[in-house]
Write an enzyme that holds these catalytic residues in place. Sequence first.
Site, PDB file in Angstrom:
ATOM      1  N   CYS A 137       0.874  -1.166   0.000  1.00  0.00           N
ATOM      2  CA  CYS A 137       0.000   0.000   0.000  1.00  0.00           C
ATOM      3  C   CYS A 137       0.914   1.219   0.000  1.00  0.00           C
ATOM      4  O   CYS A 137       1.665   1.438   0.964  1.00  0.00           O
ATOM      5  CB  CYS A 137      -0.899  -0.014   1.234  1.00  0.00           C
ATOM      6  N   GLY A 138       0.872   1.985  -1.080  1.00  0.00           N
ATOM      7  CA  GLY A 138       1.793   3.117  -1.224  1.00  0.00           C
ATOM      8  C   GLY A 138       1.488   4.231  -0.246  1.00  0.00           C
ATOM      9  O   GLY A 138       2.381   4.717   0.458  1.00  0.00           O
ATOM     10  N   HIS A 195      -8.335  -3.831  -7.840  1.00  0.00           N
ATOM     11  CA  HIS A 195      -8.279  -2.368  -7.889  1.00  0.00           C
ATOM     12  C   HIS A 195      -8.576  -1.942  -9.327  1.00  0.00           C
ATOM     13  O   HIS A 195      -7.963  -2.471 -10.265  1.00  0.00           O
ATOM     14  CB  HIS A 195      -6.897  -1.829  -7.505  1.00  0.00           C
ATOM     15  N   CYS A 246      -3.220   6.899  -4.939  1.00  0.00           N
ATOM     16  CA  CYS A 246      -2.944   5.456  -4.833  1.00  0.00           C
ATOM     17  C   CYS A 246      -1.507   5.158  -5.264  1.00  0.00           C
ATOM     18  O   CYS A 246      -1.182   5.178  -6.460  1.00  0.00           O
ATOM     19  CB  CYS A 246      -3.936   4.627  -5.652  1.00  0.00           C
TER      20      CYS A 246
HETATM   21  O1  PYC Z   1      -1.743   3.816  -1.987  1.00  0.00           O
HETATM   22  O2  PYC Z   1      -1.265   1.839  -2.799  1.00  0.00           O
HETATM   23  C1  PYC Z   1      -2.023   2.617  -2.251  1.00  0.00           C
HETATM   24  C2  PYC Z   1      -3.359   2.150  -1.846  1.00  0.00           C
HETATM   25  C3  PYC Z   1      -3.906   0.923  -2.067  1.00  0.00           C
HETATM   26  C4  PYC Z   1      -5.176   0.942  -1.507  1.00  0.00           C
HETATM   27  C5  PYC Z   1      -5.369   2.171  -0.944  1.00  0.00           C
HETATM   28  N1  PYC Z   1      -4.241   2.906  -1.166  1.00  0.00           N
END
Ligand code: PYC
Length: 330
Positions: free
Chosen positions: A101-102, A221, A251
């Site tokens: 999760c970034g 996603h 994201c």
């Molecule tokens: O920032 O990778 C992300 C992420 C994944 C789901 C919610 N945020």
Amino acid sequence: MNGDCTAGDCTDSDYAVQIVDSHTEGEPTRVIVAGGPDLGAGSLDERFAILRDQFDHFRRMATSEPRGTDVLVGALLCEPDDASCDTAVIFFNSSGYLGMCGHGAIGVVTTLAHLGRLSGEQCRLQTPVGIVEATRQSAREVTIENVASHRLQKDVAVEVLELGTITGDVAWGGNWFFLTNDSPVAVEPTNMSQLTEIAWQIRRALRAASITGSDGAEIDHIELFGPPAASTANSRSFVLCPGGAYDRSPCGTGTSAKLACLAADGKLAPGQRWVQESIIGSQFVASYRVGNDGAIVPSITGRAYICGEGRLIGQADDPIQFGISLGMRT
Ligand code: PYC
């Protein structure tokens, strides 16, 4: 309150779990600092499997209503089994587990700094899908070098009931993404509920058509792209996360998947800057270096802010102590 119990292993006594909440460009992260379940002393993969198979109620308790929301990403800190790492972390939300999760990794590093647990500006995080390097650029800003990312398939056409044919790419950025420029409505905040519905329909159509990531992994996603609002950005995205909430940040893993597609199409050179805007207008600044076997290694920079600190309390006689998960879409 029984201080000897944790939410994981003491379901017949009251317990407390120590947390720090932050948000990264609008998307919340809840770091579990203490009070998580005892996952044993195995490898991170083994401990992840124990969490998922034996202590899933802990995930639900920490992220679902009434203590959390579908938007929230939980981050359980664990001992790394890779000695080069400062900590290991397992990410999850109210519907399940995330590979990486970034925005969450940026939140974890900001939380570790807030707690005085970082000895310098660099930090290595071990996740179930690989090692993430992080650098604190300032009090708020963190750059992560994400796990290697790649595009699996280009121009995949999927028939979506009511929408017709939607074409997009399948890519890995630490989670599996379907990325499309074919949104039937403008990628604008005013269309949020339609975008959510469209993205769900695409997700279901991909599943029905058996379009997956590697090894049959579900694409959980969905990213819809449109023009940015800010002149400083290259693109705006709406990202549907597993569980049905949209990502308030751009994201991190989704931006990584986007970079992999741009790189594969020859549209972004190594080191070239890409600014990804979220549906709420927040931004990640990204670039990549060339990795192995056609993969890229993305760098993502964003800001995180601490917004809460405290204890989650579970009471053994609470009939919904492990959260409400009714009505979750799949
Ligand atoms: O920032 O990778 C992300 C992420 C994944 C789901 C919610 N945020």
